[in-house]
Enzyme design. Structure first.
Site, PDB file in Angstrom:
ATOM      1  N   GLY A  92       1.006  -1.266  -0.093  1.00 43.12           N
ATOM      2  CA  GLY A  92       0.165  -0.003  -0.022  1.00 43.12           C
ATOM      3  C   GLY A  92       0.805   1.442  -0.018  1.00 43.12           C
ATOM      4  N   GLY A  93       1.951   1.097  -0.651  1.00 42.59           N
ATOM      5  CA  GLY A  93       2.747   2.287  -0.969  1.00 42.59           C
ATOM      6  C   GLY A  93       2.755   3.447  -1.784  1.00 42.59           C
ATOM      7  N   SER A  94       1.474   3.355  -2.315  1.00 44.74           N
ATOM      8  CA  SER A  94       1.403   4.448  -3.266  1.00 44.74           C
ATOM      9  C   SER A  94       0.650   5.913  -2.827  1.00 44.74           C
ATOM     10  CB  SER A  94       0.072   4.005  -4.256  1.00 44.74           C
ATOM     11  OG  SER A  94       0.361   2.622  -5.011  1.00 44.74           O
ATOM     12  N   ASN A 100       1.269  -2.522   5.300  1.00 44.75           N
ATOM     13  CA  ASN A 100       0.433  -1.417   5.665  1.00 44.75           C
ATOM     14  C   ASN A 100      -0.744  -1.239   4.795  1.00 44.75           C
ATOM     15  OD1 ASN A 100      -0.039   1.902   5.902  1.00 44.75           O
ATOM     16  ND2 ASN A 100       0.082   1.598   3.666  1.00 44.75           N
ATOM     17  N   SER A 135      -5.113  -0.761  13.449  1.00 49.92           N
ATOM     18  CA  SER A 135      -5.894   0.436  13.539  1.00 49.92           C
ATOM     19  C   SER A 135      -6.363   0.451  15.000  1.00 49.92           C
ATOM     20  CB  SER A 135      -6.990   0.295  12.482  1.00 49.92           C
ATOM     21  OG  SER A 135      -8.158   1.330  12.907  1.00 49.92           O
ATOM     22  N   TYR A 193     -14.528  -4.299  10.342  1.00 51.86           N
ATOM     23  CA  TYR A 193     -13.295  -3.936  10.215  1.00 51.86           C
ATOM     24  C   TYR A 193     -12.394  -3.993  11.406  1.00 51.86           C
ATOM     25  CZ  TYR A 193      -9.505  -0.460   9.649  1.00 51.86           C
ATOM     26  OH  TYR A 193      -8.333   0.343   9.321  1.00 51.86           O
ATOM     27  N   ALA A 201     -12.964  -6.340  13.616  1.00 52.72           N
ATOM     28  CA  ALA A 201     -12.667  -7.860  13.926  1.00 52.72           C
ATOM     29  C   ALA A 201     -11.302  -7.926  13.131  1.00 52.72           C
ATOM     30  CB  ALA A 201     -13.748  -8.531  13.633  1.00 52.72           C
ATOM     31  N   ALA A 202     -11.122  -7.626  11.969  1.00 56.99           N
ATOM     32  CA  ALA A 202     -10.037  -7.800  11.124  1.00 56.99           C
ATOM     33  C   ALA A 202      -8.853  -7.296  11.484  1.00 56.99           C
ATOM     34  CB  ALA A 202     -10.388  -7.464   9.666  1.00 56.99           C
ATOM     35  N   LYS A 203      -9.017  -6.049  12.136  1.00 56.54           N
ATOM     36  CA  LYS A 203      -7.888  -5.311  12.652  1.00 56.54           C
ATOM     37  C   LYS A 203      -7.407  -6.103  14.010  1.00 56.54           C
ATOM     38  CE  LYS A 203      -6.532  -2.605   9.360  1.00 56.54           C
ATOM     39  NZ  LYS A 203      -5.290  -2.789   8.722  1.00 56.54           N
TER      40      LYS A 203
END
Length: 239
Positions: free
Chosen positions: A12-14, A80, A133, A146, A148-150
């Site tokens: 996710g470096g853009s 990231n 997060s 979200y 739960a995923a983090k």
């Protein structure tokens, strides 16, 4: 770790935090490889940073294989990449939206960690930093999937640390909150980052990048399993 000449992959470096992290590490002398799904944004960011690029989706195992083929002997993996998904009560989400959020924030990162872990165990060195997060620590309506995923990413990072510590490999879960990124706009929600005055008081991408650099430069015999950063303007009550 001396990051000079270290091979670092930043997913996710853009733009956003990923771009800021890559910029700081590149400035410190690292050989940086950035990934992203949007080819045009990725190539533009790579040219600006002077970094190598690999277009790919972290939810794709074959894309992960290509990342490691291009990067070579990776010293640092900064996971990231992620996205909010649909910010709405779970009852209003489709199965596909739920699966996409979990893949893009947890399962996809685990796929990358599997590959990095194998390589780093063999070399008996390396660092993995997983960007979680603040949602992993608290609960707000509409953020349950979200969150739960983090939260899963945070606990996965702990487990991975216990597996890799005997091999001299460090794992850190870095947990930021409000930032000067496009996260809210991408998730179609309002937040402090849309207010110019408040945004300046949120975490800037390069500020998070500096924190990543400091984690990497911690003496090799020490580890930072968890680190949370949040702006003073953000009121989280009760903590």
């Amino acid at each position: 770790m001396n990051v000079k000449d270290a091979v670092v992959v930043v997913t996710g470096g853009s733009d956003g935090y990923g771009f800021g992290i890559a910029k700081v590490l590149k400035r410190a002398g690292a050989e940086v490889v950035i990934t992203g799904r949007n080819r045009e944004k990725l190539e533009s960011a790579g040219e600006t940073l002077g970094a190598r690029t690999v277009r790919g989706d972290i939810a794709s195992p074959s894309d992960w294989d290509r990342v490691f083929e291009v990067a070579g002997p990776v010293d640092v993996l900064v996971n990231n990449a992620g996205f909010g998904g649909k910010i709405a009560p779970v009852a209003e989400q489709s199965d596909e939206e739920i699966i996409s959020t979990v893949m893009g924030n947890l399962a996809g990162t685990i796929l990358g960690c599997r590959r990095a872990a194998k390589l780093m165990m063999e070399r008996k060195k390396g660092t993995i930093i997983n960007i979680s997060s603040v949602c992993a620590l608290y609960a707000w309506p509409g953020w349950s999937v979200y969150t739960a995923a983090k939260a899963g990413l945070a606990k996965f990072s702990h487990g991975l640390y216990t597996e890799l510590r005997p091999f001299g490999v460090r794992v850190t879960c870095l947990t930021p909150s409000w930032g000067q990124t496009g996260f809210n706009a991408a998730s179609h929600i309002q937040g402090a980052s849309e207010d110019p005055q408040l945004s300046r008081k949120c975490t800037a991408p390069e500020e998070l990048g500096q924190l990543v650099l400091e984690i990497l430069e911690t003496p090799d015999h020490l580890a930072i399993p968890d680190l949370t950063i949040q702006p003073m303007i953000q009121d989280i009550s009760p903590m």
